[in-house]
Write a protein that holds these residues in place. Structure first.
Motif, PDB file in Angstrom:
ATOM      1  N   LEU A 242     103.850  51.229 129.325  1.00 49.86           N
ATOM      2  CA  LEU A 242     104.422  51.827 130.523  1.00 49.86           C
ATOM      3  C   LEU A 242     105.928  51.586 130.533  1.00 49.86           C
ATOM      4  CD1 LEU A 242     101.775  50.767 133.212  1.00 49.86           C
ATOM      5  CD2 LEU A 242     102.043  53.014 132.138  1.00 49.86           C
ATOM      6  N   CYS A 243     106.702  52.658 130.486  1.00 53.09           N
ATOM      7  CA  CYS A 243     108.175  52.572 130.513  1.00 53.09           C
ATOM      8  C   CYS A 243     108.706  51.621 129.447  1.00 53.09           C
ATOM      9  CB  CYS A 243     108.664  52.168 131.899  1.00 53.09           C
ATOM     10  SG  CYS A 243     108.258  53.372 133.176  1.00 53.09           S
ATOM     11  N   GLY A 244     108.081  51.692 128.271  1.00 44.08           N
ATOM     12  CA  GLY A 244     108.554  50.909 127.142  1.00 44.08           C
ATOM     13  C   GLY A 244     108.092  49.478 127.100  1.00 44.08           C
ATOM     14  N   VAL A 245     107.252  49.065 128.029  1.00 47.41           N
ATOM     15  CA  VAL A 245     106.765  47.686 128.088  1.00 47.41           C
ATOM     16  C   VAL A 245     105.263  47.674 127.825  1.00 47.41           C
ATOM     17  CG1 VAL A 245     106.437  45.661 129.549  1.00 47.41           C
ATOM     18  CG2 VAL A 245     108.580  46.952 129.661  1.00 47.41           C
ATOM     19  N   LYS A 246     104.811  46.779 126.956  1.00 48.05           N
ATOM     20  CA  LYS A 246     103.393  46.628 126.652  1.00 48.05           C
ATOM     21  C   LYS A 246     102.747  45.770 127.738  1.00 48.05           C
ATOM     22  CE  LYS A 246     100.288  45.205 122.898  1.00 48.05           C
ATOM     23  NZ  LYS A 246     100.230  44.632 121.516  1.00 48.05           N
ATOM     24  N   LEU A 320     105.170  55.108 139.099  1.00 52.23           N
ATOM     25  CA  LEU A 320     103.877  55.070 138.426  1.00 52.23           C
ATOM     26  C   LEU A 320     102.783  55.049 139.487  1.00 52.23           C
ATOM     27  CD1 LEU A 320     104.864  52.393 135.779  1.00 52.23           C
ATOM     28  CD2 LEU A 320     104.508  54.827 135.337  1.00 52.23           C
ATOM     29  N   ILE A 321     101.747  55.860 139.308  1.00 52.62           N
ATOM     30  CA  ILE A 321     100.680  55.995 140.302  1.00 52.62           C
ATOM     31  C   ILE A 321      99.381  55.521 139.677  1.00 52.62           C
ATOM     32  CG2 ILE A 321      99.509  57.570 141.885  1.00 52.62           C
ATOM     33  CD1 ILE A 321     101.969  59.470 141.454  1.00 52.62           C
ATOM     34  N   CYS A 322      98.897  54.375 140.133  1.00 54.88           N
ATOM     35  CA  CYS A 322      97.662  53.815 139.586  1.00 54.88           C
ATOM     36  C   CYS A 322      97.163  52.694 140.488  1.00 54.88           C
ATOM     37  CB  CYS A 322      97.881  53.290 138.168  1.00 54.88           C
ATOM     38  SG  CYS A 322      99.117  51.979 138.044  1.00 54.88           S
ATOM     39  N   GLU A 323      95.894  52.367 140.342  1.00 56.47           N
ATOM     40  CA  GLU A 323      95.317  51.210 141.028  1.00 56.47           C
ATOM     41  C   GLU A 323      95.574  49.946 140.205  1.00 56.47           C
ATOM     42  OE1 GLU A 323      93.956  51.288 144.021  1.00 56.47           O
ATOM     43  OE2 GLU A 323      94.135  53.480 144.182  1.00 56.47           O
ATOM     44  N   ARG A 324      95.399  50.087 138.910  1.00 62.75           N
ATOM     45  CA  ARG A 324      95.630  48.998 137.971  1.00 62.75           C
ATOM     46  C   ARG A 324      96.093  49.593 136.650  1.00 62.75           C
ATOM     47  NH1 ARG A 324      90.442  45.517 137.279  1.00 62.75           N
ATOM     48  NH2 ARG A 324      89.524  47.596 137.219  1.00 62.75           N
ATOM     49  N   LYS A 326      98.709  46.175 137.578  1.00 59.58           N
ATOM     50  CA  LYS A 326      99.769  45.974 138.547  1.00 59.58           C
ATOM     51  C   LYS A 326     101.131  46.099 137.840  1.00 59.58           C
ATOM     52  CE  LYS A 326      97.027  45.374 141.985  1.00 59.58           C
ATOM     53  NZ  LYS A 326      96.913  46.464 142.986  1.00 59.58           N
ATOM     54  N   VAL A 327     101.969  46.925 138.402  1.00 60.65           N
ATOM     55  CA  VAL A 327     103.255  47.218 137.777  1.00 60.65           C
ATOM     56  C   VAL A 327     104.358  46.264 138.236  1.00 60.65           C
ATOM     57  CG1 VAL A 327     105.084  48.978 137.599  1.00 60.65           C
ATOM     58  CG2 VAL A 327     102.672  49.632 137.412  1.00 60.65           C
ATOM     59  N   GLY A 328     104.253  45.778 139.469  1.00 59.68           N
ATOM     60  CA  GLY A 328     105.313  44.974 140.061  1.00 59.68           C
ATOM     61  C   GLY A 328     105.874  43.877 139.184  1.00 59.68           C
ATOM     62  N   PRO A 329     105.020  43.063 138.536  1.00 57.46           N
ATOM     63  CA  PRO A 329     105.546  41.965 137.717  1.00 57.46           C
ATOM     64  C   PRO A 329     106.351  42.434 136.507  1.00 57.46           C
ATOM     65  CG  PRO A 329     103.242  41.587 138.299  1.00 57.46           C
ATOM     66  CD  PRO A 329     103.552  42.991 138.685  1.00 57.46           C
ATOM     67  N   HIS A 330     106.223  43.708 136.148  1.00 56.27           N
ATOM     68  CA  HIS A 330     106.895  44.220 134.941  1.00 56.27           C
ATOM     69  C   HIS A 330     108.006  45.222 135.267  1.00 56.27           C
ATOM     70  CE1 HIS A 330     103.412  42.522 132.823  1.00 56.27           C
ATOM     71  NE2 HIS A 330     102.641  43.176 133.687  1.00 56.27           N
ATOM     72  N   ALA A 335     112.571  48.844 133.843  1.00 57.91           N
ATOM     73  CA  ALA A 335     113.841  49.504 134.160  1.00 57.91           C
ATOM     74  C   ALA A 335     114.912  49.146 133.132  1.00 57.91           C
ATOM     75  CB  ALA A 335     114.301  49.123 135.565  1.00 57.91           C
ATOM     76  N   ALA A 336     114.927  47.884 132.717  1.00 54.88           N
ATOM     77  CA  ALA A 336     115.910  47.442 131.734  1.00 54.88           C
ATOM     78  C   ALA A 336     115.699  48.135 130.394  1.00 54.88           C
ATOM     79  CB  ALA A 336     115.839  45.927 131.555  1.00 54.88           C
ATOM     80  N   GLU A 337     114.442  48.312 130.006  1.00 58.58           N
ATOM     81  CA  GLU A 337     114.155  48.968 128.732  1.00 58.58           C
ATOM     82  C   GLU A 337     114.531  50.449 128.772  1.00 58.58           C
ATOM     83  OE1 GLU A 337     112.756  49.470 124.749  1.00 58.58           O
ATOM     84  OE2 GLU A 337     113.676  47.884 125.961  1.00 58.58           O
ATOM     85  N   LEU A 338     114.238  51.116 129.878  1.00 58.01           N
ATOM     86  CA  LEU A 338     114.636  52.520 130.006  1.00 58.01           C
ATOM     87  C   LEU A 338     116.154  52.659 129.966  1.00 58.01           C
ATOM     88  CD1 LEU A 338     112.204  53.754 132.819  1.00 58.01           C
ATOM     89  CD2 LEU A 338     111.984  54.074 130.340  1.00 58.01           C
TER      90      LEU A 338
END
Length: 379
Positions: A242-246, A320-324, A326-330, A335-338
């Motif tokens: 997601l947005c360049g992060v595993k 990003l639209i999802c239940e799981r 969780k995106v918040g911790p990443h 944003a930095a990777e983008l």
């Protein structure tokens, strides 16, 4: 009358800040030096004096359209090198111009050349209108009468045999070619200069010069808005990109590439703002070379395409639209990777997430959707 134009661009321009010398820096989408050369199109033969280390850059930028001359240790030496290169030619008039003055109006050049019909030298200047002080230890120590004082500009024009002889006889170290000419006893006429004919010296001068260029061309700010949307279904796996992060997860995302839904939406937003279609136009899914490809390849291509068309990224916003998972911790890392891939400041990129309140395919945790918005600003 045969005219030659000597454009002196061999300096290092350290007062303009870090990076390339000022003559090689971008000004409204093109290097300063290219803008300066263009200002003399049709005037006469053009010689560009460069630092020996910059000759390769000069060939790449100007090709065979001008004559390149290696500069010397000082400005005077650089000018003399160019004058010597003209010896034996049919040149009768020479204009000597600062490479960092890309905005010289044609009327100023014409006035200098016209004045050479009656005097051996001519140069543009503007009367000093501000009050003048003398300073000492950071304090005003006195005033200076401005009567008869001028701000010198270029091009400074001369009859070729006269200025060549003057440079050969001068001991060196002159501030400009008028000083060289006067040392040789040549009269130099003052013709009206122009406020637009600024010499780019400090970093803020670039913004001022660009504003003048845009006003001349009748340009207004070109702002583009692009939107992107993408969705990928879940499949077997233990992580998602997601947005360049595993991001570890109990499932993976299904796709022709690495299925980075956020990066795909952002890439499409940039293409959309450029009216360049979508990822599929540039990287067809029917092409096997893109199977399993890393999505940063697509985003980098879109960002570079925007830059090549004269745009910079004002801001980018990805949801990003999802239940799981969780995106918040990443989100900050995403944003930095983008930002890194697009070569922009991290403060211009936002990544956030929301749910669909258990509604639809994202609510049933069948996949992830993403929407992205990007603003492009014409350079």
């Amino acid at each position: 009358m045969t005219v030659a134009v000597i454009i002196v661009a061999a300096g290092r321009g350290t007062r303009a800040g870090e990076g390339l010398p000022k003559q090689w820096r971008d000004l409204a989408g093109r290097p300063v030096l290219a803008q300066t050369v263009e200002a003399f199109a049709g005037v006469g033969r053009i010689l560009v004096v460069l630092h020996p280390d910059d000759m390769g850059l000069g060939m790449d930028l100007l090709g065979g359209s001008v004559v390149l001359v290696a500069g010397g240790a000082t400005r005077s030496e650089s000018v003399k090198n160019a004058l010597e290169a003209l010896e034996g030619s049919d040149v009768t008039r020479v204009l000597i111009h600062d490479g960092a003055r890309p905005l010289v109006p044609a009327s100023v050049t014409a006035a200098v050349l016209s004045a050479l019909d009656t005097t051996p030298g001519a140069a543009p200047a503007l009367p000093v209108t501000d009050a003048l002080w003398r300073g000492e230890n950071g304090l005003v120590a006195g005033t200076q009468d401005r009567e008869g004082l001028y701000r010198a500009q270029t091009p400074q024009g001369f009859r070729f045999p006269d200025i060549l002889a003057a440079h050969r006889a001068h001991p060196g170290g002159a501030a400009d070619d008028v000083e060289v000419a006067r040392h040789a006893g040549l009269s130099v006429a003052i013709v009206p200069g122009h406020e637009d004919n600024l010499k780019i010296t400090y970093a803020p001068d670039f913004a001022r010069a660009e504003a003048i260029l845009r006003e001349r061309k009748g340009l207004t700010m070109d702002v583009r808005l692009g939107n992107g949307y993408d969705v990928h279904a879940f499949c077997e796996g233990d992580h998602v990109w997601l947005c360049g992060v595993k991001v570890p997860h109990t499932k993976a995302l299904l796709g022709h590439s690495d299925a980075d839904v956020g990066m795909h939406a952002l890439t499409d937003a940039i293409y959309g703002a450029l009216a360049e279609g979508d990822i599929g136009r540039h990287f067809p899914p029917t092409d096997p070379q893109w199977k399993g490809a890393a999505s940063w390849i697509f985003l980098e291509h879109a960002a570079k395409l925007a830059k090549s068309k004269g745009f910079r990224i004002g801001n980018a916003d990805v949801t990003l639209i999802c239940e799981r998972p969780k995106v918040g911790p990443h989100a900050i890392a995403m944003a930095a990777e983008l930002a890194r891939i697009m070569d922009v400041e991290p403060s211009r990129v936002s990544v956030k997430a929301t749910t669909s309140e258990r509604l639809g395919f994202t609510g049933r945790e069948e996949g992830i959707a993403s929407i992205a918005t990007v603003t492009l600003i014409g350079a």
